[in-house]
Design a protein around this motif. Structure first.
Motif, short mmCIF file in Angstrom:
data_model
loop_
_atom_site.label_atom_id
_atom_site.label_comp_id
_atom_site.label_asym_id
_atom_site.label_seq_id
_atom_site.Cartn_x
_atom_site.Cartn_y
_atom_site.Cartn_z
N THR A 22 -60.58 -38.12 2.80
CA THR A 22 -60.07 -39.48 3.00
C THR A 22 -60.16 -40.27 1.70
O THR A 22 -59.29 -41.09 1.39
CB THR A 22 -60.87 -40.19 4.10
N ASP A 74 -57.17 -39.46 -3.47
CA ASP A 74 -55.74 -39.78 -3.53
C ASP A 74 -55.25 -39.48 -4.93
O ASP A 74 -55.27 -40.32 -5.82
CB ASP A 74 -55.52 -41.26 -3.17
N HIS A 75 -54.82 -38.22 -5.13
CA HIS A 75 -54.41 -37.77 -6.45
C HIS A 75 -53.30 -36.73 -6.27
O HIS A 75 -53.33 -35.95 -5.33
CB HIS A 75 -55.61 -37.13 -7.18
N ARG A 106 -53.73 -33.88 0.26
CA ARG A 106 -53.84 -35.18 0.93
C ARG A 106 -54.22 -35.05 2.40
O ARG A 106 -53.80 -34.12 3.09
CB ARG A 106 -52.49 -35.92 0.86
N TYR A 157 -53.74 -37.30 5.72
CA TYR A 157 -52.99 -38.46 6.18
C TYR A 157 -53.65 -39.18 7.35
O TYR A 157 -53.60 -40.40 7.45
CB TYR A 157 -51.58 -38.02 6.61
N GLU A 200 -51.54 -32.71 4.25
CA GLU A 200 -50.37 -32.32 3.48
C GLU A 200 -50.12 -30.83 3.66
O GLU A 200 -51.04 -30.01 3.60
CB GLU A 200 -50.64 -32.64 2.01
N LYS A 204 -47.65 -26.84 -4.17
CA LYS A 204 -47.07 -27.71 -3.17
C LYS A 204 -45.93 -27.02 -2.42
O LYS A 204 -45.83 -27.09 -1.21
CB LYS A 204 -46.56 -29.00 -3.83
N LYS A 252 -52.30 -27.90 -6.48
CA LYS A 252 -53.16 -28.71 -5.62
C LYS A 252 -54.54 -28.06 -5.52
O LYS A 252 -54.65 -26.86 -5.26
CB LYS A 252 -52.57 -28.84 -4.22
#
Length: 438
Positions: A113, A116-117, A122, A124, A138, A192, A201
């Motif tokens: 949580t 944020d990079h 991620r 959500y 993600e 990704k 990632k």
């Protein structure tokens, strides 16, 4: 499926060890040693066995829940599609543990949580029910970085340099917000999507821990965790340690990126641990001959036993090798090593047990071994019965793709080495039905 399972980080928080144990000694090759979690006691029993994933209204109202993308010891992951936007996500479903383990699970959620990079997976949305935790994350569909490198076929020192810059910047971001990953390794560096420009990632924060500054500006972490081949010496020596453990792991990963095999190896666990604790490694010829002196210097300043003398992220990003003006070769290392190598020297054979000698072959072998080196990994990769035992392993090829054929007491299993993770699995009871074999 295994790529997507990894991409969705379908694993839960590793339980802290009540006591550290002396690693068991058993014969094993270097790349195989990289994969077994250490110490063995760090693996808690499975939290779920495939059921308990009826999605709550908070999920189904917003998302259409689809197929199962992957399963792990502690969770499963389903494909989710947003009903209004069509955005696809990964829905990680975790059956909540009891007692103190709830706090560990909460720590993983807090980590995701907080982050944020663009190069960190991620999170959500979180849905917390009485028995199950749902993480809407993600969706990563590009597979593992090492698979992409092998499939691409062209790989240079400049490619490794660009990847290293991205990786160090992402870890620096994590450290700046108080997160140490503590289990950085190739399996946790994903892509990704399948495009050529896909972002990498960092995933799987199952062994991460949020740390806060104390009076000295550093807080120590005592939980022994990580994967043996990438773990820092201070962890093996049961010393207090900090986020600097991530820089050691980056050093190991960059070493592998530049030559195709790991820096530390031995005939058994204790040999490898002694080398890690002593910081004993070499830039073996001819594999390191095409690599620049700046790259070697970068690795050597990360693989420093004294963590206080090891580069941190800020210093690493200022190193000469990572500067834009750095003169780094764009020559294909895979092609160069094939021409230069007449076979590995004895010291490298401990790493490249199957022979081969060129970087591409060793990269493929290393990539295969880290995915199915132990019987537990093999059982997970092919969903084999728990009683399955591996009898032999053979290097082979299928449709011109190099791989390994694993002969077990229940199945024949083939795992390919290029991107796509081609897999075949045949029960021994059905062998008579195989029409052709070679």
């Amino acid at each position: 499926q295994s790529q997507i399972r990894s991409a969705c980080a379908a694993r839960s928080v590793a339980a802290p060890l009540p006591q550290r144990e002396t690693p068991r000694t058993r014969p094993s090759q270097a790349r195989r040693l990289h994969q077994r979690a250490w110490p063995p006691a760090s693996c808690p029993p499975p939290l779920m066995s495939g059921g308990g994933d009826d999605s709550p209204n908070e999920i189904t109202v917003e998302y259409e829940v689809g197929e199962t993308l992957g399963t792990g010891h502690f969770s499963k992951v389903k494909l989710g599609t947003h009903r209004k936007t069509g955005q696809q996500v990964a829905i990680k479903i975790i059956q909540k543990p009891s007692g103190s383990k709830i706090a560990m699970l909460k720590a993983e959620v807090d980590i995701l949580t907080k982050a944020d990079h663009p190069n960190v997976v991620r999170l959500y949305k979180v849905i917390d029910t009485e028995k199950t935790l749902y993480l809407v994350m993600e969706l990563l569909t590009g597979g593992e970085l090492f698979d992409r490198i092998i499939a691409k076929g062209h790989y240079s020192e400049e490619d490794a340099r660009v990847l290293t810059i991205t990786m160090v910047k992402a870890v620096q971001y994590l450290h700046d917000i108080g997160i140490a990953h503590r289990d950085l390794k190739p399996e946790n560096i994903l892509l990704k999507d399948t495009t050529d420009t896909a972002e990498i990632k960092i995933t799987d924060f199952g062994l991460s821990k949020i740390f806060s500054d104390d009076a000295a500006g550093e807080v120590v972490m005592k939980t022994a965790c990580g994967t043996p081949g990438y773990v820092a010496p201070e962890v093996l020596m049961h010393e207090n340690y900090s986020s600097q453990v991530d820089l050691w792991s980056i050093g190991v990963i960059v070493y592998i990126l530049l030559c195709g095999f790991p820096p530390f190896y031995g005939d058994n666990d204790n040999q490898m641990f002694r080398k890690i604790k002593a910081g004993s490694y070499k830039f073996l010829a001819p594999y390191w001959d095409p690599i620049s002196q700046d790259a070697k210097d970068f690795v050597s300043k990360l693989l420093v036993v004294d963590s206080s003398k090891r580069m941190d992220c800020e210093k690493a990003l200022k190193h000469a090798w990572l500067q834009p003006q750095s003169q780094v070769s764009t020559k294909n290392l895979f092609e160069a090593s094939q021409k230069a190598s007449a076979g590995p020297p004895p010291s490298a054979r401990a790493v490249a047990e199957e022979g081969g000698g060129d970087m591409h072959t060793m990269f493929v072998d290393f990539n295969l071994d880290r995915k199915a080196s132990g019987i537990d990994q093999l059982r997970r990769a092919f969903e084999l019965p728990t009683e399955t035992v591996r009898l032999r392993r053979y290097k082979c090829a299928f449709s011109n793709q190099p791989g390994y054929l694993h002969v077990t007491t229940t199945h024949l299993c083939y795992l390919g080495g290029f991107g796509g993770n081609k897999k075949l699995c045949i029960p021994l009871t059905q062998i008579a039905g195989v029409s052709k074999a070679k």
